[in-house]
Design an enzyme around this catalytic site. Structure first.
Site, PDB file in Angstrom:
ATOM      1  N   GLU A  41       0.856  -1.189   0.000  1.00 11.06           N
ATOM      2  CA  GLU A  41       0.000   0.000   0.000  1.00 11.06           C
ATOM      3  C   GLU A  41       0.894   1.241   0.000  1.00 11.06           C
ATOM      4  OE1 GLU A  41      -3.731   0.627  -0.205  1.00 11.06           O
ATOM      5  OE2 GLU A  41      -2.547   2.434  -0.285  1.00 11.06           O
ATOM      6  N   ASP A  68      -7.815   1.613  -7.776  1.00  8.85           N
ATOM      7  CA  ASP A  68      -8.360   2.941  -8.137  1.00  8.85           C
ATOM      8  C   ASP A  68      -8.847   2.894  -9.582  1.00  8.85           C
ATOM      9  OD1 ASP A  68      -7.856   4.066  -5.652  1.00  8.85           O
ATOM     10  OD2 ASP A  68      -5.806   4.599  -6.183  1.00  8.85           O
ATOM     11  N   THR A 106     -15.792  -4.806   1.460  1.00  7.54           N
ATOM     12  CA  THR A 106     -15.184  -3.557   1.939  1.00  7.54           C
ATOM     13  C   THR A 106     -16.060  -2.372   1.523  1.00  7.54           C
ATOM     14  OG1 THR A 106     -13.881  -3.118  -0.051  1.00  7.54           O
ATOM     15  CG2 THR A 106     -12.845  -4.514   1.630  1.00  7.54           C
ATOM     16  N   GLU A 166     -16.521  -1.944  -2.250  1.00  3.79           N
ATOM     17  CA  GLU A 166     -17.503  -2.830  -2.896  1.00  3.79           C
ATOM     18  C   GLU A 166     -18.925  -2.365  -2.563  1.00  3.79           C
ATOM     19  OE1 GLU A 166     -16.958  -7.021  -2.276  1.00  3.79           O
ATOM     20  OE2 GLU A 166     -18.764  -7.513  -3.399  1.00  3.79           O
TER      21      GLU A 166
HETATM   22  C1  LIG Z   1      -9.988   2.003  -4.165  1.00  8.63           C
HETATM   23  S1  LIG Z   1      -8.852   1.578  -2.938  1.00  8.63           S
HETATM   24  C2  LIG Z   1      -9.285  -0.115  -2.541  1.00  8.63           C
HETATM   25  C3  LIG Z   1      -8.706  -0.589  -1.252  1.00  8.63           C
HETATM   26  C4  LIG Z   1      -9.000  -2.052  -0.891  1.00  8.63           C
HETATM   27  N1  LIG Z   1      -8.458  -2.960  -1.859  1.00  8.63           N
HETATM   28  C5  LIG Z   1     -10.476  -2.280  -0.693  1.00  8.63           C
HETATM   29  O1  LIG Z   1     -11.103  -2.974  -1.496  1.00  8.63           O
HETATM   30  O2  LIG Z   1     -10.999  -1.740   0.305  1.00  8.63           O
HETATM   31  C6  LIG Z   1      -7.339   1.397  -3.857  1.00  8.63           C
HETATM   32  C7  LIG Z   1      -6.106   1.368  -2.987  1.00  8.63           C
HETATM   33  O3  LIG Z   1      -4.961   1.153  -3.803  1.00  8.63           O
HETATM   34  C8  LIG Z   1      -3.884   1.951  -3.303  1.00  8.63           C
HETATM   35  N2  LIG Z   1      -2.940   2.171  -4.402  1.00  8.63           N
HETATM   36  C9  LIG Z   1      -3.151   2.911  -5.506  1.00  8.63           C
HETATM   37  N3  LIG Z   1      -2.064   2.903  -6.297  1.00  8.63           N
HETATM   38  C10 LIG Z   1      -1.137   2.122  -5.673  1.00  8.63           C
HETATM   39  C11 LIG Z   1       0.197   1.743  -5.998  1.00  8.63           C
HETATM   40  N4  LIG Z   1       0.793   2.166  -7.117  1.00  8.63           N
HETATM   41  N5  LIG Z   1       0.853   0.930  -5.144  1.00  8.63           N
HETATM   42  C12 LIG Z   1       0.270   0.509  -3.990  1.00  8.63           C
HETATM   43  N6  LIG Z   1      -1.009   0.850  -3.631  1.00  8.63           N
HETATM   44  C13 LIG Z   1      -1.687   1.638  -4.460  1.00  8.63           C
HETATM   45  C14 LIG Z   1      -4.571   3.205  -2.834  1.00  8.63           C
HETATM   46  O4  LIG Z   1      -3.789   3.932  -1.899  1.00  8.63           O
HETATM   47  C15 LIG Z   1      -5.866   2.660  -2.234  1.00  8.63           C
HETATM   48  O5  LIG Z   1      -5.728   2.379  -0.858  1.00  8.63           O
END
Ligand SMILES: C[S@@+](CC[C@H](N)C(=O)[O-])C[C@H]1O[C@@H](n2cnc3c(N)ncnc32)[C@H](O)[C@@H]1O
Length: 219
Positions: free
Chosen positions: A75, A125, A197, A200
């Site tokens: 993360e 994202d 989560t 979702e």
């Molecule tokens: C939309 S959130 C989903 C979080 C989790 N998977 C959930 O379903 O609750 C996307 C996550 O990906 C992380 N993220 C985005 N780009 C990333 C990268 N290049 N490397 C690591 N984490 C990343 C963001 O900080 C964010 O916490």
């Protein structure tokens, strides 16, 4: 960060957060800083990696349910990592480690090749505006990095609530020579190891379909 998250960051990170050498950016991983999983987890066990673990709900739940496997949360969002450590500490987990790092660099420089049994990417994202879609994580380059860390027959699991991102994932992974589909029909069944989560829930509330995908690294 809340006070509790800051406390978790200070007290728990020496045990759970993998120290990494940086390049220029604060979430970069310096080339050549490959870890030895047996040393990091203190044992040899199947390794499950979640990319973009957010607040850590899915991985803390999974690590609790599968004490025989090693888990790694990847993360860039520090408050999310702190929250994950807070929950992992309360659950007395000793099979979970975290890395504060940019996922493509974690795959390229931190994890040994063919060391991962499962790689999870749940609700990355979406960058759903047309002018932003090029920022999406799941691209052909990313697929090649994912393939390089997965063991032969290792599993890649993805989920998204954005149909055009799901379509992009399918076209990228169907075209990747290292991956084969591990589902029949258009979409994989919902992965039952995935807890619900906020992302979702938000997608479902907005009327979007949740799409799961499962691919297998060719032997
Ligand atoms: C939309 S959130 C989903 C979080 C989790 N998977 C959930 O379903 O609750 C996307 C996550 O990906 C992380 N993220 C985005 N780009 C990333 C990268 N290049 N490397 C690591 N984490 C990343 C963001 O900080 C964010 O916490």
């Amino acid at each position: 960060m809340s006070e509790a998250q800051q406390r978790a960051w200070n007290d728990v990170s020496p045990r759970m957060l993998i120290p990494v050498e940086r390049d220029a950016a604060s979430t970069s991983i310096r080339k050549g800083s490959t870890i030895d999983p047996a040393a990091v987890w203190g044992r040899t066990a199947p390794l499950i990696v979640e990319i973009g673990s957010g607040q850590g709900h899915a991985i803390v739940h999974a690590a609790t349910a599968q004490p025989g496997a090693n888990f790694l949360a990847v993360e860039v969002f520090r408050a999310g990592l702190a929250r994950t450590m807070l929950d992992a500490d309360q659950a007395n987990l000793d099979n979970l480690r975290l890395v504060e790092g940019n996922a493509p660099e974690v795959l390229e420089h931190l994890l040994p090749s063919a060391s991962v049994d499962e790689l999870w990417i749940f609700f990355p994202d979406p960058w759903h505006k047309k002018k932003h879609t090029k920022r999406r994580l799941v691209t052909a380059e990313f697929a090649a990095l994912a393939a390089s860390v997965l063991r032969p027959n290792g599993v890649l699991r993805l989920a998204t609530d954005w149909q055009d991102y799901a379509d992009q994932m399918v076209s990228v992974l169907d075209a990747a020579p290292e991956f084969t589909r591990a589902f029949d029909g258009d979409w994989a069944p919902r992965f039952d190891g995935r807890v619900l989560t906020a992302f979702e829930r938000k997608g479902t509330r907005a009327g979007r379909e949740i799409r799961d995908l499962t691919y297998r690294r060719s032997a």
